[in-house]
Design an enzyme around this catalytic site. Structure first.
Site, PDB file in Angstrom:
ATOM      1  N   PRO A   9       0.786  -1.224   0.000  1.00 43.19           N
ATOM      2  CA  PRO A   9       0.000   0.000   0.000  1.00 43.19           C
ATOM      3  C   PRO A   9       0.825   1.284   0.000  1.00 43.19           C
ATOM      4  O   PRO A   9       1.853   1.375   0.672  1.00 43.19           O
ATOM      5  CB  PRO A   9      -0.832  -0.099   1.286  1.00 43.19           C
ATOM      6  N   ASN A  10       0.340   2.220  -0.763  1.00 53.28           N
ATOM      7  CA  ASN A  10       0.869   3.587  -0.869  1.00 53.28           C
ATOM      8  C   ASN A  10       2.171   3.674  -1.657  1.00 53.28           C
ATOM      9  O   ASN A  10       2.650   4.776  -1.927  1.00 53.28           O
ATOM     10  CB  ASN A  10       1.047   4.229   0.525  1.00 53.28           C
ATOM     11  N   ARG A  17       5.015  10.890  -2.535  1.00 54.58           N
ATOM     12  CA  ARG A  17       4.724  10.625  -1.127  1.00 54.58           C
ATOM     13  C   ARG A  17       5.955  10.884  -0.263  1.00 54.58           C
ATOM     14  O   ARG A  17       7.007  10.276  -0.494  1.00 54.58           O
ATOM     15  CB  ARG A  17       4.351   9.143  -1.045  1.00 54.58           C
ATOM     16  N   TYR A  22      11.107   8.845   1.088  1.00 50.54           N
ATOM     17  CA  TYR A  22      11.069   7.826   0.035  1.00 50.54           C
ATOM     18  C   TYR A  22      11.663   8.279  -1.303  1.00 50.54           C
ATOM     19  O   TYR A  22      11.688   7.505  -2.251  1.00 50.54           O
ATOM     20  CB  TYR A  22       9.617   7.366  -0.178  1.00 50.54           C
ATOM     21  N   ASN A  71       8.036  -5.692  -0.899  1.00 44.40           N
ATOM     22  CA  ASN A  71       7.912  -4.566   0.022  1.00 44.40           C
ATOM     23  C   ASN A  71       6.436  -4.488   0.389  1.00 44.40           C
ATOM     24  O   ASN A  71       5.639  -3.905  -0.352  1.00 44.40           O
ATOM     25  CB  ASN A  71       8.397  -3.259  -0.606  1.00 44.40           C
ATOM     26  N   ALA A  74       3.164  -0.841   4.746  1.00 37.87           N
ATOM     27  CA  ALA A  74       2.569  -0.817   6.098  1.00 37.87           C
ATOM     28  C   ALA A  74       2.086  -2.193   6.544  1.00 37.87           C
ATOM     29  O   ALA A  74       2.080  -2.495   7.748  1.00 37.87           O
ATOM     30  CB  ALA A  74       1.429   0.185   6.137  1.00 37.87           C
ATOM     31  N   HIS A  77       3.977  -4.552   9.023  1.00 38.79           N
ATOM     32  CA  HIS A  77       3.903  -4.410  10.479  1.00 38.79           C
ATOM     33  C   HIS A  77       2.587  -4.901  11.070  1.00 38.79           C
ATOM     34  O   HIS A  77       2.396  -4.837  12.277  1.00 38.79           O
ATOM     35  CB  HIS A  77       4.111  -2.932  10.852  1.00 38.79           C
ATOM     36  N   ASP A  84       1.984 -15.358   6.587  1.00 40.30           N
ATOM     37  CA  ASP A  84       1.673 -16.776   6.370  1.00 40.30           C
ATOM     38  C   ASP A  84       1.823 -17.157   4.899  1.00 40.30           C
ATOM     39  O   ASP A  84       2.285 -18.250   4.573  1.00 40.30           O
ATOM     40  CB  ASP A  84       0.243 -17.092   6.830  1.00 40.30           C
ATOM     41  N   GLU A  95      12.599  -9.649   1.641  1.00 36.60           N
ATOM     42  CA  GLU A  95      11.838  -8.502   2.150  1.00 36.60           C
ATOM     43  C   GLU A  95      12.678  -7.239   1.944  1.00 36.60           C
ATOM     44  O   GLU A  95      13.857  -7.226   2.313  1.00 36.60           O
ATOM     45  CB  GLU A  95      11.564  -8.711   3.647  1.00 36.60           C
ATOM     46  N   HIS A  97      12.767  -2.786   2.194  1.00 38.38           N
ATOM     47  CA  HIS A  97      12.173  -1.502   2.564  1.00 38.38           C
ATOM     48  C   HIS A  97      13.083  -0.396   2.051  1.00 38.38           C
ATOM     49  O   HIS A  97      14.315  -0.528   2.079  1.00 38.38           O
ATOM     50  CB  HIS A  97      11.997  -1.377   4.075  1.00 38.38           C
ATOM     51  N   SER A  99      13.142   2.757   3.327  1.00 38.59           N
ATOM     52  CA  SER A  99      13.677   3.458   4.499  1.00 38.59           C
ATOM     53  C   SER A  99      14.257   2.456   5.492  1.00 38.59           C
ATOM     54  O   SER A  99      13.947   1.254   5.436  1.00 38.59           O
ATOM     55  CB  SER A  99      12.558   4.270   5.167  1.00 38.59           C
ATOM     56  N   ARG A 104      12.979   4.486  12.614  1.00 35.91           N
ATOM     57  CA  ARG A 104      11.696   5.192  12.617  1.00 35.91           C
ATOM     58  C   ARG A 104      10.846   4.770  13.830  1.00 35.91           C
ATOM     59  O   ARG A 104      11.388   4.265  14.803  1.00 35.91           O
ATOM     60  CB  ARG A 104      11.008   4.942  11.269  1.00 35.91           C
ATOM     61  N   ARG A 108       7.194   0.332  13.452  1.00 42.60           N
ATOM     62  CA  ARG A 108       7.843  -0.128  12.216  1.00 42.60           C
ATOM     63  C   ARG A 108       8.996  -1.102  12.493  1.00 42.60           C
ATOM     64  O   ARG A 108       9.647  -1.592  11.576  1.00 42.60           O
ATOM     65  CB  ARG A 108       8.365   1.065  11.401  1.00 42.60           C
TER      66      ARG A 108
HETATM   67  C1  DQA Z   1       8.276   0.986   3.862  1.00 45.03           C
HETATM   68  C2  DQA Z   1       8.344   1.203   5.372  1.00 45.03           C
HETATM   69  C3  DQA Z   1       6.978   1.004   6.002  1.00 45.03           C
HETATM   70  O1  DQA Z   1       7.060   1.212   7.409  1.00 45.03           O
HETATM   71  C4  DQA Z   1       5.981   1.985   5.434  1.00 45.03           C
HETATM   72  O2  DQA Z   1       4.698   1.746   5.955  1.00 45.03           O
HETATM   73  C5  DQA Z   1       5.964   1.992   3.944  1.00 45.03           C
HETATM   74  C6  DQA Z   1       7.207   1.852   3.213  1.00 45.03           C
HETATM   75  C7  DQA Z   1       9.613   1.315   3.180  1.00 45.03           C
HETATM   76  O3  DQA Z   1       9.798   0.873   2.059  1.00 45.03           O
HETATM   77  O4  DQA Z   1      10.459   2.015   3.750  1.00 45.03           O
HETATM   78  O5  DQA Z   1       4.927   2.227   3.333  1.00 45.03           O
HETATM   79  O6  DQA Z   1       7.982  -0.380   3.627  1.00 45.03           O
END
Ligand code: DQA
Length: 137
Positions: A9-10, A17, A22, A71, A74, A77, A84, A95, A97, A99, A104, A108
């Site tokens: 998401p996002n 954003r 980011y 990735n 959110a 977390h 699963d 995995e 990320h 950031s 943070r 997170r």
């Molecule tokens: C993220 C870190 C997450 O905590 C956050 O909710 C994101 C992006 C990252 O790529 O740094 O949406 O996964």
């Protein structure tokens, strides 16, 4: 070598954003750079803001692709379901990320993905995806 990048998401808002966190590059532009950099890799990309769609995609590719770069944003977390799914498939998952989530907020610092992942790469900006791809080569 067939790899799937899955963004949660996002992450469709990358470039707009919170650019101080980011960066200002869209994922579409960055994905084109990755395709140029790794011509030998069959690279695909999927993004969804919907938890179930992410789980469906993990299941869909998780028995035939060579790797998944995930990735979960959110949902990392919060989502037992995505965690699963990662544990339930055969394809190894890295995995990632953008950031450094450990620098943070405390919420997170928890990941439901890490225990099922082959490895975790975080904090290198968009380069985290590049490093994850390299780990499969
Ligand atoms: C993220 C870190 C997450 O905590 C956050 O909710 C994101 C992006 C990252 O790529 O740094 O949406 O996964």
């Amino acid at each position: 070598m067939k790899l799937m990048i899955i963004n949660g998401p996002n992450l469709n808002l990358l470039g707009k954003r919170e650019p101080e966190v980011y960066g200002s590059t869209t994922f579409e532009d960055y994905f084109a750079q990755l395709q140029q950099k790794f011509p030998e890799v069959e690279l695909e990309y999927f993004q969804s803001n919907i938890e179930g769609e992410l789980i469906d995609k993990i299941q869909e590719v998780g028995f035939s692709y060579d790797g998944i770069v995930l990735n979960a944003a959110a949902y990392t977390h919060t989502s037992v379901g995505i965690g699963d799914a990662v544990k339930g498939i055969e394809t190894p998952v890295i995995e990632v990320h953008i950031s450094n989530t450990f620098k943070r907020e405390d919420f997170r610092h928890v990941s439901y993905i890490s225990s099922g992942a082959k490895g975790v790469i975080l904090g290198f900006g968009l380069q985290s995806y590049d490093l994850a791809i390299q780990s499969f080569l």
